[in-house]
Design an enzyme around this catalytic site. Structure first.
Site, mmCIF file in Angstrom:
data_model
loop_
_atom_site.group_PDB
_atom_site.id
_atom_site.type_symbol
_atom_site.label_atom_id
_atom_site.label_comp_id
_atom_site.label_asym_id
_atom_site.label_seq_id
_atom_site.Cartn_x
_atom_site.Cartn_y
_atom_site.Cartn_z
ATOM 1 N N ASP A 115 -32.837 26.540 61.658
ATOM 2 C CA ASP A 115 -34.288 26.421 61.784
ATOM 3 C C ASP A 115 -34.630 26.138 63.243
ATOM 4 O O ASP A 115 -34.195 25.133 63.803
ATOM 5 C CB ASP A 115 -34.801 25.283 60.888
ATOM 6 N N SER A 168 -30.225 20.563 54.158
ATOM 7 C CA SER A 168 -31.054 20.043 53.080
ATOM 8 C C SER A 168 -30.143 19.590 51.957
ATOM 9 O O SER A 168 -29.379 20.393 51.412
ATOM 10 C CB SER A 168 -32.014 21.118 52.562
ATOM 11 N N ASN A 206 -38.710 14.730 50.580
ATOM 12 C CA ASN A 206 -39.466 15.404 49.524
ATOM 13 C C ASN A 206 -39.310 14.649 48.209
ATOM 14 O O ASN A 206 -38.209 14.224 47.864
ATOM 15 C CB ASN A 206 -38.953 16.838 49.342
ATOM 16 N N HIS A 231 -44.442 16.079 50.427
ATOM 17 C CA HIS A 231 -43.654 16.393 51.622
ATOM 18 C C HIS A 231 -43.970 15.344 52.694
ATOM 19 O O HIS A 231 -45.085 15.301 53.217
ATOM 20 C CB HIS A 231 -44.045 17.794 52.097
#
Length: 278
Positions: A99, A106, A175, A267
């Site tokens: 990213d 993750s 999250n 989030h």
């Protein structure tokens, strides 16, 4: 049962006598992330990733469109990344990808804070093993991205940090799955805060005293020697939908990747990457 997840973007620094220091490079990130195939069983997928902030902003705006609209766009790599269709999937259910020219890990969804911590620590070990493997390949001239180019003095450093001292901030996102009613009470709507918004923002700000990674110096506002939070330099507003511009304490992004009538994705983007096991 609540589901908990965390996304951690890692700072990466490469150094060799040939190239000097390199800090932002999709090729370097691909070298590190791609090394996992030599170490662990994985579901091996494309490593396409978002390269710059403009791609990020575009992908943020386009999420939520219909399937037909998305198909008509021929799935540019920013969209592929945003929908979780790129990156490696290890056996533990995590997602390991690129990213904005950095490795991102993750964790698999967990049901309690202890398992979340264990999953995060496992990710740290995986990142470090990949770093060592990428170094080994670069030193021997057998790297995936720069074949036949030897860097005998290659050294890679990976940091779970939140900024690079040059105005760039890296994600340390959390999250939580919550009911639609709870989501609305925390996030509110486009025009009004929810009745939980004030208490939630107060909690998120106050917890940094205990859980913040700390930071020497600053990158915005009045110069200061030390801060309790690394991420605070980049939090600009109270409530907003973006993760890159006008970063907020409460993020209103509403992409649950599930039936939003049943579950919502809260989030949280204002925290530092968790360095404290507490």
């Amino acid at each position: 049962m609540i589901a908990i997840g965390a996304e951690t973007e890692h700072g990466i620094i490469f150094h060799s006598e040939k190239l000097g220091f390199v800090t932002r490079s999709h090729t370097l990130a691909e070298e590190v992330v791609g090394s996992i195939v030599d170490l662990y069983p994985v579901f091996n997928r494309t490593l396409e990733g978002i390269d710059d902030e403009k791609e990020h902003e575009w992908a943020e705006r386009i999420l939520g469109r219909s399937l037909m609209e998305l198909l008509s766009l021929k799935a540019p790599k920013a969209l592929v990344q945003r929908y979780g269709l790129s990156g490696m999937i290890p056996l533990n259910g995590a997602r390991y990808y690129i990213d904005t020219e950095h490795p991102e890990y993750s964790i698999p969804e967990t049901s309690n804070p202890r398992d979340t911590l264990i999953a995060q620590k496992a990710g740290d070990l995986i990142l470090d093993a990949c770093r060592k493997r990428a170094e080994e390949l670069l030193r021997s001239g057998k790297s995936r991205s720069a074949k036949h180019l030897e860097h005998p003095t290659a050294k890679i450093q990976i940091d779970r940090t939140n900024s690079d001292g040059k105005g760039n901030s890296y994600a340390g996102h959390e999250n939580y799955s919550v009911s639609p009613k709870t989501f609305e009470r925390i996030v509110g709507d486009r025009f009004f805060y929810g009745d939980f918004s004030g208490a939630f923002m107060t909690f998120l700000a106050a917890r940094q005293i205990v859980t913040g990674a700390g930071k020497v110096g600053c990158e915005s506002g009045k110069p200061i020697d030390y801060q309790v939070s690394a991420r605070a330099d980049f939090i600009e507003t109270e409530i907003n939908h973006s993760t890159t511009d006008f970063r907020p304490i409460i993020n209103t992004r509403n992409h649950p990747y599930a039936d939003e009538q049943v579950i919502r994705r809260l989030h949280v983007i204002c925290g530092d990457s968790n360095m404290s096991q507490l």
